[in-house]
Scaffold this active site. Structure first.
Site, PDB file in Angstrom:
ATOM      1  N   HIS A  17       0.814  -1.231   0.000  1.00 20.68           N
ATOM      2  CA  HIS A  17       0.000   0.000   0.000  1.00 20.68           C
ATOM      3  C   HIS A  17       0.847   1.280   0.000  1.00 20.68           C
ATOM      4  O   HIS A  17       0.631   2.162  -0.826  1.00 20.68           O
ATOM      5  CB  HIS A  17      -0.960   0.018   1.199  1.00 20.68           C
ATOM      6  CG  HIS A  17      -2.087  -0.965   1.083  1.00 20.68           C
ATOM      7  ND1 HIS A  17      -3.418  -0.586   1.083  1.00 20.68           N
ATOM      8  CD2 HIS A  17      -2.096  -2.301   0.967  1.00 20.68           C
ATOM      9  CE1 HIS A  17      -4.185  -1.653   0.986  1.00 20.68           C
ATOM     10  NE2 HIS A  17      -3.397  -2.718   0.919  1.00 20.68           N
ATOM     11  N   ASP A 116      -5.279   6.444   1.145  1.00 21.83           N
ATOM     12  CA  ASP A 116      -5.665   5.055   0.914  1.00 21.83           C
ATOM     13  C   ASP A 116      -7.135   4.892   1.297  1.00 21.83           C
ATOM     14  O   ASP A 116      -7.563   5.367   2.361  1.00 21.83           O
ATOM     15  CB  ASP A 116      -4.777   4.138   1.768  1.00 21.83           C
ATOM     16  CG  ASP A 116      -4.876   2.681   1.345  1.00 21.83           C
ATOM     17  OD1 ASP A 116      -6.003   2.137   1.350  1.00 21.83           O
ATOM     18  OD2 ASP A 116      -3.851   2.092   0.997  1.00 21.83           O
ATOM     19  N   THR A 138      -6.066   0.318  -3.654  1.00 21.78           N
ATOM     20  CA  THR A 138      -4.861  -0.346  -4.176  1.00 21.78           C
ATOM     21  C   THR A 138      -5.124  -1.749  -4.736  1.00 21.78           C
ATOM     22  O   THR A 138      -4.254  -2.336  -5.360  1.00 21.78           O
ATOM     23  CB  THR A 138      -3.782  -0.473  -3.072  1.00 21.78           C
ATOM     24  OG1 THR A 138      -4.336  -1.239  -2.007  1.00 21.78           O
ATOM     25  CG2 THR A 138      -3.325   0.877  -2.568  1.00 21.78           C
ATOM     26  N   GLN A 329      10.713  -7.106  -9.751  1.00 21.05           N
ATOM     27  CA  GLN A 329       9.622  -7.960 -10.257  1.00 21.05           C
ATOM     28  C   GLN A 329       9.013  -7.527 -11.588  1.00 21.05           C
ATOM     29  O   GLN A 329       8.811  -8.349 -12.480  1.00 21.05           O
ATOM     30  CB  GLN A 329       8.519  -8.074  -9.203  1.00 21.05           C
ATOM     31  CG  GLN A 329       7.354  -8.936  -9.658  1.00 21.05           C
ATOM     32  CD  GLN A 329       6.421  -9.297  -8.537  1.00 21.05           C
ATOM     33  OE1 GLN A 329       6.839  -9.859  -7.540  1.00 21.05           O
ATOM     34  NE2 GLN A 329       5.151  -9.008  -8.704  1.00 21.05           N
TER      35      GLN A 329
HETATM   36  C1  U2F Z   1      -1.248  -6.635  -0.511  1.00 17.45           C
HETATM   37  O1  U2F Z   1      -0.400  -7.322  -1.408  1.00 17.45           O
HETATM   38  P1  U2F Z   1       1.178  -7.420  -1.465  1.00 17.45           P
HETATM   39  O2  U2F Z   1       1.761  -6.136  -1.099  1.00 17.45           O
HETATM   40  O3  U2F Z   1       1.702  -8.571  -0.720  1.00 17.45           O
HETATM   41  O4  U2F Z   1       1.402  -7.825  -3.016  1.00 17.45           O
HETATM   42  P2  U2F Z   1       1.171  -7.070  -4.385  1.00 17.45           P
HETATM   43  O5  U2F Z   1      -0.049  -6.241  -4.436  1.00 17.45           O
HETATM   44  O6  U2F Z   1       1.279  -8.125  -5.393  1.00 17.45           O
HETATM   45  O7  U2F Z   1       2.408  -6.091  -4.475  1.00 17.45           O
HETATM   46  C2  U2F Z   1       3.700  -6.523  -4.313  1.00 17.45           C
HETATM   47  C3  U2F Z   1       4.602  -5.487  -4.985  1.00 17.45           C
HETATM   48  O8  U2F Z   1       5.938  -5.734  -4.555  1.00 17.45           O
HETATM   49  C4  U2F Z   1       6.784  -5.861  -5.680  1.00 17.45           C
HETATM   50  C5  U2F Z   1       5.886  -6.310  -6.809  1.00 17.45           C
HETATM   51  C6  U2F Z   1       4.572  -5.599  -6.501  1.00 17.45           C
HETATM   52  O9  U2F Z   1       4.580  -4.304  -7.083  1.00 17.45           O
HETATM   53  O10 U2F Z   1       6.470  -5.943  -8.038  1.00 17.45           O
HETATM   54  N1  U2F Z   1       7.841  -6.870  -5.429  1.00 17.45           N
HETATM   55  C7  U2F Z   1       9.084  -6.639  -5.932  1.00 17.45           C
HETATM   56  O11 U2F Z   1       9.327  -5.624  -6.604  1.00 17.45           O
HETATM   57  N2  U2F Z   1      10.060  -7.555  -5.690  1.00 17.45           N
HETATM   58  C8  U2F Z   1       9.839  -8.696  -4.970  1.00 17.45           C
HETATM   59  O12 U2F Z   1      10.785  -9.466  -4.803  1.00 17.45           O
HETATM   60  C9  U2F Z   1       8.538  -8.947  -4.474  1.00 17.45           C
HETATM   61  C10 U2F Z   1       7.553  -8.010  -4.730  1.00 17.45           C
HETATM   62  C11 U2F Z   1      -2.349  -7.624  -0.175  1.00 17.45           C
HETATM   63  F1  U2F Z   1      -1.781  -8.703   0.458  1.00 17.45           F
HETATM   64  C12 U2F Z   1      -3.058  -8.045  -1.447  1.00 17.45           C
HETATM   65  O13 U2F Z   1      -4.063  -8.964  -1.139  1.00 17.45           O
HETATM   66  C13 U2F Z   1      -3.618  -6.831  -2.177  1.00 17.45           C
HETATM   67  O14 U2F Z   1      -4.151  -7.210  -3.420  1.00 17.45           O
HETATM   68  C14 U2F Z   1      -2.505  -5.806  -2.395  1.00 17.45           C
HETATM   69  C15 U2F Z   1      -3.024  -4.516  -3.003  1.00 17.45           C
HETATM   70  O15 U2F Z   1      -3.948  -3.925  -2.144  1.00 17.45           O
HETATM   71  O16 U2F Z   1      -1.833  -5.496  -1.168  1.00 17.45           O
END
Ligand code: U2F
Length: 445
Positions: A17, A116, A138, A329
Site C-alpha cells: 500500500h 488510501d 490499491t 519484479q
Molecule cells: C497486498 O499485497 P502485497 O503487497 O503482498 O502484493 P502485491 O499487491 O502483489 O504487491 C507486491 C509489490 O511488490 C513488488 C511487486 C509488486 O509491485 O512488483 N515486489 C518486488 O518488486 N520484488 C519482490 O521481490 C517482491 C515483490 C495484499 F496482500 C493483497 O491482497 C492486495 O491485493 C494488495 C493490493 O492492495 O496489497
C-alpha cells in the site's frame, strides 16, 4: 517555485500500500511541479519504502513520520493483525497531529487529501477542513465492488464463519456471479464483530468511498468493463490510471542477466508479495515439484528464512535456479524467458503479470487474493489454481505441466495478450488511463 496547492497523502502503512501511494504521489509531483506533496507514513514503513525507492528528484515531495500506535516496550503476541489493529486505534489522531505541525512549520495550508481508501476517516477529516478528498484503492475493481455491495452480500448469503467453505456463488449479483462464498475475505465475514478493528475498517470502506470526489485505481478500463461500469454508476468518479509503470529498480543480484541465459517462456518466477511466506510444508512441496520437473526457477525469497530451508534445496538446484531476497519484479515479468508466475495473487502482482504477458499459478492466502484467483483462473483463463488449494507436490507439478505445456501455455498467453493489448492502449497518449491521469492532475492542482 511558489506553491499554492498542498496535497497531504496518507497511505495504509502495510504491504505494498505505501509504495503504491508513493509511486502515485511521485508521478503527480512530476506532472504538477507547482503543487506541494506531503506524504505521512509510520516511521518503520517510511524506512522500508524509502530503502527500496528513489526519492531524489522530487523537490516538491516531502515525507513525514507519524506514530504507529505501538506502545513503548510492547511485546507482540505473534498475531500478524495486531500491528495493524494498533495502528488503526492510533488513527486519525496520529495523522491529524503531524499534519497540523507540518502546516505550522511550512506555512502551507493543506488544500487536498489523497489517501488510501482503507482510511475511511479521511472523508470526515476532509469535510471538517473544507477540502476535497480523493481515495486510492490499491486492489482490483471487483474487490472494491465487494465492499460496495457488502450489505447485500451479507443479507443474501447469511454469512457466518462456517460458510467460508461454501461453494455457493454470488449469482444474485451480476458483477460478481462467478465469485464463490469461499472466496470472500475472512475479515469480510467478521463485519458484525465490532471487536475486530480491521474488519470494522473494511466495512467502513464501502460506505465511505462514495463520498470521495474520485476513486483512483491501478487498473485500466478494459480489464473488467462490467464491474468498472457498475462502479462508475455508484461512485462520483472512477479513475483507472494503470497499469502503473513502476520505476526501474536496481538489479543488484543480476536476475535479468540470469534470465537472458534461458529459453523463451521456460522459467518459473516465484514471489508471494511484500508480506507473505507460505508455511514450511508448502514451501517444501513447491521446491520438490520444481526439482522433480527440473523447471528453471527465479525465487524472490525473504532472506531471513533461507537458513533453515528446505534440506539443501537451493544448493542442490543452483544450476537450474536462482534465489534472491528481493527481485525487480515488474522487469522480470516483462522478460521473455519467464513462462509462469507462481503468485499469491496480490493485485499489483496480477497487473504486472498481465502487463508482462505471463500466465499464473495461483496460491492465494487472504484478503482479495482468493477473488483474484477465481477471476484469473475461471473467468479470464490466464492462470490456474491448485487442485488442493495449497502447494502439494503432485498438484503443483500438474499446474506447472499445464502452464508450461505448449498447448495450454500458448492458449493462456493468447488470452493474456488481449488484456495486455488493452493495457497498452490505456496508457498510450490519449488512452483512457492517460486521460484519467490528466483529470486527476486537474483535480489536485
Ligand atoms: C497486498 O499485497 P502485497 O503487497 O503482498 O502484493 P502485491 O499487491 O502483489 O504487491 C507486491 C509489490 O511488490 C513488488 C511487486 C509488486 O509491485 O512488483 N515486489 C518486488 O518488486 N520484488 C519482490 O521481490 C517482491 C515483490 C495484499 F496482500 C493483497 O491482497 C492486495 O491485493 C494488495 C493490493 O492492495 O496489497
Amino acid at each position: 517555485m511558489e506553491k499554492k496547492a498542498h496535497v497531504a497523502a496518507f497511505p495504509f502503512p502495510f504491504g505494498s500500500h505505501p509504495t503504491a501511494l508513493l509511486h502515485l504521489v511521485q508521478r503527480l509531483a512530476t506532472a504538477a511541479p507547482t503543487v506541494q506533496f506531503s506524504y505521512f507514513n509510520t516511521t518503520l514503513s517510511n524506512q522500508k519504502v524509502f530503502s527500496k525507492m528513489n526519492s531524489n528528484g522530487y523537490d516538491n515531495v516531502r515525507s513525514y513520520n507519524i506514530d504507529d500506535g505501538v506502545p513503548e516496550g510492547h511485546v507482540f503476541s505473534g498475531n500478524p493483525v495486531e500491528v495493524i489493529e494498533l495502528f488503526i486505534k492510533a488513527t486519525p489522531l496520529n495523522f491529524r497531529k503531524r499534519l497540523e505541525e507540518v502546516v505550522e512549520e511550512t506555512g502551507l495550508k493543506v488544500t487536498f487529501l489523497l489517501t488510501d481508501a482503507f482510511l475511511g476517516f479521511s472523508a470526515d477529516m476532509a469535510e471538517e477542513m473544507g477540502i476535497p478528498w480523493v481515495a486510492f484503492w490499491t486492489a482490483g475493481p471487483t474487490a472494491l465492488s465487494l465492499h460496495m455491495y457488502s450489505d447485500l452480500i451479507h443479507r443474501n448469503l447469511r454469512l457466518t464463519d462456517r460458510t467460508q467453505n461454501s461453494d455457493q456463488t454470488l449469482d444474485f449479483l451480476p458483477v460478481m456471479s462467478t465469485i464463490h462464498a469461499s472466496d470472500l475475505p475472512h475479515e469480510f465475514l467478521s463485519f458484525d464483530k465490532p471487536d475486530r478493528p480491521f474488519s470494522s475498517l473494511l466495512q467502513t470502506t464501502g460506505l465511505i468511498v462514495p463520498r470521495a470526489l474520485a476513486v483512483v485505481l491501478n487498473s485500466f478500463d478494459g480489464i473488467d468493463p462490467l464491474v468498472t461500469a457498475d462502479l462508475k454508476s455508484k461512485l462520483q468518479k472512477v479513475l483507472n490510471i494503470g497499469p502503473f509503470s513502476v520505476p526501474l529498480s536496481k538489479d543488484e543480484d543480476g536476475c535479468l542477466s540470469w534470465l537472458n541465459r534461458h529459453k523463451a517462456a521456460s522459467v518459473a518466477y516465484i514471489s508471494f508479495g511484500s508480506m507473505l511466506t507460505p508455511p514450511p510444508d508448502e514451501l517444501a512441496a513447491l521446491a520438490e515439484a520444481l526439482e522433480e520437473k527440473k523447471v528453471p526457477y527465479l525465487w524472490s525469497f525473504k532472506e531471513n528464512l533461507k537458513g533453515h530451508l528446505l534440506d539443501g534445496f537451493f544448493e542442490r538446484t543452483s544450476s537450474i535456479g536462482k534465489v534472491v531476497a528481493w527481485a525487480p519484479q515488474s522487469q522480470i515479468l516483462a522478460h521473455s524467458s519467464v513462462g509462469v508466475f507462481i503468485t499469491h495473487c496480490g493485485w499489483n502482482s496480477v497487473v504486472e503479470s498481465i502487463t508482462g504477458g505471463v500466465p499464473m499459478i495461483c496460491r492465494p492466502f487472504f484478503g482479495d487474493q482468493m477473488i483474484n484467483r477465481r477471476i484469473l483462473a475461471d473467468m479470464w483463463q490466464i492462470g490456474v489454481g491448485l487442485e488442493s488449494d495449497v502447494f502439494k507436490k503432485a498438484c503443483t507439478m500438474n499446474a506447472l505441466d499445464i502452464v508450461l505445456s505448449k498447448e495450454n501455455g500458448n492458449k493462456m498467453r493468447e488470452n493474456i495478450g488481449v488484456f495486455k493489448e488493452s493495457a497498452t492502449k490505456a496508457i498510450a497518449p490519449n488512452g483512457s488511463s492517460t486521460e484519467n491521469f490528466k483529470s486527476l492532475i486537474d483535480i489536485v492542482s
